[in-house]
Scaffold this active site. Structure first.
Site, short mmCIF file in Angstrom:
data_model
loop_
_atom_site.label_atom_id
_atom_site.label_comp_id
_atom_site.label_asym_id
_atom_site.label_seq_id
_atom_site.Cartn_x
_atom_site.Cartn_y
_atom_site.Cartn_z
N ARG A 291 4.37 3.43 -7.56
CA ARG A 291 4.66 1.96 -7.42
C ARG A 291 3.71 1.25 -6.51
NH1 ARG A 291 11.22 2.48 -6.84
NH2 ARG A 291 11.82 2.48 -9.01
N TYR A 436 6.95 -1.94 -15.78
CA TYR A 436 7.29 -0.50 -15.66
C TYR A 436 7.22 -0.23 -14.20
CZ TYR A 436 2.22 -0.17 -15.89
OH TYR A 436 0.63 -0.50 -15.77
N GLU A 437 7.53 1.06 -13.89
CA GLU A 437 7.73 1.77 -12.64
C GLU A 437 8.68 1.04 -11.92
OE1 GLU A 437 6.53 4.47 -12.26
OE2 GLU A 437 5.07 4.67 -13.71
N GLY A 438 9.94 0.55 -12.49
CA GLY A 438 10.94 -0.16 -11.78
C GLY A 438 10.65 -1.46 -12.07
N GLN A 443 12.75 -4.05 -8.04
CA GLN A 443 12.17 -4.01 -6.79
C GLN A 443 12.55 -4.98 -5.75
OE1 GLN A 443 9.75 -1.44 -6.46
NE2 GLN A 443 10.05 -1.10 -8.51
#
Length: 585
Positions: A291, A436-438, A443
């Protein structure tokens, strides 16, 4: 028509003056032998690789894309050769422990490297982007024999890892995943299932690929509490294929040179990493690293957009500007960076980009301090702050990367919309980082519900304390007194808001979810205000004849006058979120 040069001067400013990183290195046993000249030399070499090797492949890689046939992926021309150069330069080992064969340099320098890689060629950098997170995950949780057998190949770059979470029915909700792992008598497991959206799931850069896969054990609890993490190599030994194959790649809006794969696991042999049914927590070591790196993607896109928009604006002449700088001869048409609308856009690009660089590098520096700080208290404080900053950097930076790329495209006018000028590729490439990546919405929820409300605001209060300390120091400088007062006032607003949000969350459990997005954007603005207050103050250490000193004071003044007023809009939106959202019919 497209160029990239690493912003080494500003990088050095952040390391030397904004962070005073050499002082921290000197006080650390791990980095005691590192000084500023060596750090700058590392960044110079990384800049040369990025501008000379990667940047020329950015446009061609986008046009050519990846090709899939008979289970194999061919990356764009030049990608594999560039990766070999990357490995020969020792870059995969940069921030890995010397005891394991790495170079033992700070994550701060790795953050600067990542910015350069993503700014020059986002698609190519996707292949190596997860490697450091996988290294940290295995180093922290893998059995000793796994570490001995597989960590050296990650550190050397001989093998590249992947992160295998997503399934067709399980995107952000990983609790829905169905991939199964059956224990074997020899202590290994056999995995069966499907994964998709796997970056670098198949590629021609390395012979072996090390898949880190989330799957369920027999009898595991339902939902995310019943997920375990496994290491599943593409090759068990040289020439011995495992039961994992790629059955297709996605055709995407951007990062077309990155192979986004669908993977099928058919009795694939793997090994448990960490504890059974605690795979999500184990993988978070890798995801938190990822992240931060995704946030640096946003920074990289903003930097590339700023460089090219400014270069174009100085060359493109249109109309006569309402007012010219002193000493400029009158012409029938002026470079468009003289025109107020373009000046405002370019100043915003510069202010946001350089402000994000300071905050992004600060987060990486905090990670170094959390691991190598001089005492337990300072390590805990650094870790707490880095965890608070991570969701803001991931979401706010990627949103800014896309927004600033769009504003840069506007500088090019109609030419920006055609492929010849390549800013349209930056716009397309930057969009995925918000997902992506959350996703950025996740977040925002993580920041407000877990990092602020979840610990009763302790980490947030620490951040506000740091901002106030900066405001007090800056207030002693006549040139900075005005912005210092504004930073102090902003800190007071944030403190009041924190209490109001916490109280409203008690009365309405859904309220934080409605307010989270605006709260995160407000935190992003506050961090930039902090960055520019400190930048203005420490820039006074530069010689008066140094143009960087004037540029920093100019950008700080612009940020507070033109960009910080958005904070009041975000505060108003957070209060407005008290009203329930209707359901759509």
């Amino acid at each position: 028509m497209w160029h990239y040069q690493a912003p080494l001067r500003d990088m050095q400013f952040v390391l030397e003056h904004w962070l005073q990183a050499p002082l921290a290195w000197h006080q650390s046993v791990a980095f005691a032998s590192l000084d500023l000249p060596l750090a700058v030399q590392v960044l110079e070499e990384a800049g040369r690789f990025s501008s000379a090797v990667l940047a020329p492949l950015n446009g061609s890689g986008d046009r050519q894309g990846c090709h899939f046939a008979e289970g194999r992926v061919r990356t764009p021309d030049g990608f594999a050769e560039a990766y070999r150069t990357f490995v020969e330069g020792g870059w995969p080992a940069l921030a890995c422990a010397e005891s394991l064969g790495g170079q033992g340099l700070p994550q701060l320098l790795d953050a600067a490297l990542q910015e350069m890689l993503y700014a020059s060629n986002h698609a190519w950098a996707m292949y190596s982007g997860i490697a450091h997170g996988a290294y940290l995950c295995l180093k922290s949780h893998a059995p000793q024999w796994i570490q001995a057998h597989y960590l050296p190949s990650i550190i050397s770059g001989e093998a590249l890892p992947t992160m295998c979470l997503t399934e067709p029915q399980a995107g952000s909700d990983v609790g829905l995943l169905r991939c199964r792992a059956e224990p074997q008598s020899d202590g290994s497991y056999r995995l069966n299932g499907n994964k998709l959206f796997i970056s670098g799931g198949e590629q021609d850069l390395t012979e072996n690929i090390l898949h880190l896969v989330l799957a369920r054990l027999p009898g595991a609890p339902p939902g995310s509490r019943g997920i375990s993490l496994f290491l599943v190599p593409k090759l068990l030994e040289p020439g011995q294929a495992n039961g994992v194959r790629c059955d297709g790649i996605e055709h995407k809006m951007g990062i077309k040179g990155s192979a986004t794969c669908s993977l099928v696991f058919e009795a694939a042999r793997g090994w448990l990493i960490g504890e059974a049914n605690r795979g999500l927590a184990t993988m978070f070591v890798m995801m938190n690293s990822a992240r931060l790196h995704v946030g640096l993607q946003g920074l990289g896109h903003a930097e590339a957009a700023w460089q090219n928009a400014f270069a174009y604006a100085r060359e493109r002449k249109q109309m006569r500007a309402p007012r010219r700088p002193a000493g400029v001869d009158a012409e029938a048409a002026d470079p468009i960076h003289f025109h107020p609308a373009m000046r405002r856009t370019l100043l915003e690009l510069r202010a946001c980009t350089e402000g994000m660089r300071a905050i992004g590098y600060w987060a990486a520096h905090l990670l170094d301090q959390a691991e190598h700080g001089p005492d337990p208290q300072s390590r805990q404080r650094a870790g707490q702050l880095s965890e608070l900053l991570t969701p803001v950097i991931k979401a706010y930076f990627t949103e800014q990367g896309f927004t600033l790329a769009s504003k840069a495209l506007q500088v090019f006018g109609g030419y920006g919309y055609v492929t010849e000028f390549a800013i349209e590729q930056t716009l397309r490439d930057s969009r995925i980082a918000m997902i992506y990546e959350g996703s950025n919405e996740i977040q925002a929820n993580d920041l407000l519900l877990r990092k602020v409300l979840g610990d009763q605001g302790r980490a947030f209060a620490e951040l506000l304390s740091i901002m106030r300390e900066e405001a007090e120091q800056a207030a002693t400088c006549a040139e900075c007194a005005g912005i210092a007062a504004e930073l102090q006032a902003l800190g007071d607003k944030l403190e009041r808001l924190q209490g109001q949000v916490a109280q409203q969350a008690i009365e309405d459990a859904q309220y934080p979810y409605r307010a989270a997005g605006d709260f995160l954007r407000l935190c992003g603005l506050a961090l930039l205000a902090f960055a520019w207050t400190r930048s203005a103050r420490v820039s006074r250490a530069l010689p008066e004849t140094d143009s960087q000193r004037a540029d920093k004071l100019q950008s700080a003044g612009f940020f507070f006058a033109y960009l910080l007023p958005e904070a009041d809009l975000r505060i108003a939106a957070i209060h407005a979120a008290r009203a329930p959202l209707p359901f759509l019919a």
